[in-house]
Enzyme design. Structure first.
Site, PDB file in Angstrom:
ATOM      1  N   HIS A 413      -4.365   3.253   3.664  1.00 22.65           N
ATOM      2  CA  HIS A 413      -3.169   4.055   3.877  1.00 22.65           C
ATOM      3  C   HIS A 413      -1.976   3.232   4.345  1.00 22.65           C
ATOM      4  CE1 HIS A 413      -1.169   7.760   3.773  1.00 22.65           C
ATOM      5  NE2 HIS A 413      -2.057   8.539   4.367  1.00 22.65           N
ATOM      6  N   ASP A 417      -0.160   5.760  -0.282  1.00 19.23           N
ATOM      7  CA  ASP A 417      -0.032   7.077   0.335  1.00 19.23           C
ATOM      8  C   ASP A 417      -0.764   8.117  -0.517  1.00 19.23           C
ATOM      9  OD1 ASP A 417       1.638   7.546  -1.831  1.00 19.23           O
ATOM     10  OD2 ASP A 417       3.475   7.307  -0.678  1.00 19.23           O
TER      11      ASP A 417
END
Length: 441
Positions: A413, A417
């Protein structure tokens, strides 16, 4: 006196700079022929058998089992038999230079002695380091560079190797403990009391048969813990309808094998689908270097493969986006065969930019794979399972038996995204549902 020849550790892959001596097959005083295996050397995940480049009698080993040796270093000396070809003539220039430097004395591991006594992070640029009289192997140094660990910080980490030498596992354990010495000042003999430390819990581990980890299992354990420590993992899921592809493969697999001499499994179909999706979403094919994202130009798909020992290895299909389905099938079958026979070479497992893990091979519906560092995502393919599905066509619903498969994408992450991860995963599922063109076979 008998003439002595140097035995040099040869190159074992483009990116390999050092190896660990695992086992000497020929002891001092024993004779050997050209081509006989003299020593086993481990590099990253692959163990290599290093053959003799000439016939002779072993005189001395310059390194012991467990020692880490740089490529090109002299690791043994032998007395050549009459008419034997000099081993130094079969080495490259870098190996010859290493031989010249060490031919008159036993190699010594010289500790790094930085010039300035200041705390400074190791980086890819020119840096000043603290004055620490400690040997740092290239492997440990590369880990330190990646995490911006200073030499002063390295000096505080307890080493478990010979003569308190710092090993890879020591640095990985230190990272897992939250780097308690990261902000320690050189003027203070005590570490920062506010730094986070893993609590010392006296857990009851129980009793039973003790099974010591082999070298590869230990490295896998380090790599997995390191990956979870480094990357904030997020996992997304989607279903793929493979009904048409399953029927297609069943109808052409015999003809395909007769024409190309290779079985058409689902793996090359999956590799092709992933490579095509990566071209549309190139950021998924990247790695992180500090604050910089490196988007890879090549699309090299690793395929996690179980070895006969139960350990895991990741052979790599290079330039997967540029290959036809028959070429991918040939690559996949070749690498899988080498893995089963434990004959993968160093280059076979190097350069992966994205990895696929087929957990469906073991009957699993889905999985939550751990990212293969330094990549930023990994795809798990579940078992292909027939079940009743609702199909909507022309506004009408009906129930059909379909071949469905769960896909799960674990992604870092820091780089990927939810939008990118979800979009890429959906594209992979769509690609997997497409039937290949017959002309491509």
């Amino acid at each position: 006196m008998a003439k002595m020849e140097d035995f040099v550790l040869p190159k074992m892959g483009e990116s390999i700079t050092e190896g660990t001596v695992l086992n000497w097959m020929v002891q001092p005083g024993e004779s050997f022929e050209e081509g006989d295996i003299l020593v086993e050397v481990g590099t990253d995940k692959v163990d290599n058998e290093v053959p003799a480049t000439a016939s002779g009698i072993m005189q001395e080993h310059l390194f012991n089992s467990g020692d880490v040796v740089e490529i090109g270093a002299v690791i043994a000396r032998f007395e050549p038999v009459e008419g034997a070809v000099s081993s130094t003539k079969k080495t490259d220039n870098s190996a010859q230079k290493a031989t010249q430097k060490t031919s008159s004395e036993k190699p010594k591991q010289t500790p790094l002695k930085p010039k300035k006594a200041v705390t400074s992070s190791i980086s890819n640029t020119q840096t000043s380091f603290v004055n620490v009289d400690r040997f740092i192997s290239p492997l440990v140094e590369s880990i330190a560079r990646e995490h911006h660990i200073s030499y002063e910080e390295l000096a505080r980490i307890p080493g478990t190797g010979k003569d308190n030498r710092l090993r890879k596992s020591d640095v990985i354990q230190y990272l897992n403990e939250g780097r308690p010495y990261q902000f320690a000042q050189s003027v203070s003999p005590e570490p920062d009391p506010t730094a986070y430390r893993i609590p010392q819990l006296n857990l009851d581990k129980g009793t039973g048969r003790i099974v010591e980890m082999d070298r590869m299992r230990s490295m896998i354990a380090d790599h997995m813990v390191y990956s979870k420590h480094t990357s904030p993992h997020v996992t997304a899921y989607v279903e793929a309808d493979l009904t048409d592809v399953v029927r297609f493969r069943e109808s052409v697999k015999n003809e395909f094998q007769e024409k190309h001499g290779n079985k058409l499994t689902f793996t090359p179909l999956f590799v092709k689908a992933v490579a095509s999706a990566i071209k549309e979403f190139p950021m998924i094919n990247s790695s992180l270097d500090g604050k910089n994202i490196i988007v890879k130009e090549e699309i090299n798909v690793g395929m996690a493969t179980a070895l006969p020992t139960g350990n895991l290895i990741v052979p790599v299909v290079k330039n997967a986006d540029q290959k036809t389905l028959p070429e991918l099938a040939a690559d996949v079958n070749r690498l899988a065969g080498l893995a089963r026979d434990n004959k993968l070479g160093g280059d076979d497992i190097k350069g992966s930019t994205f990895t696929i893990s087929n957990v469906g091979t073991f009957g699993s519906l889905m999985g939550t794979p751990i990212i293969n560092q330094p990549e930023v995502a990994i795809l798990a393919t579940g078992i292909i399972k027939k079940r009743a599905e609702v199909i909507t066509e022309n506004g009408e619903d009906r129930i059909e038996i379909r071949s469905m498969m769960m896909l799960s994408l674990s992604f870092d992450h820091r780089v990927v995204d939810g939008y990118l991860g979800g979009s890429f995963l959906k594209k992979v599922a769509d690609n997997m549902a497409l039937v290949p063109d017959l002309k491509d076979l």
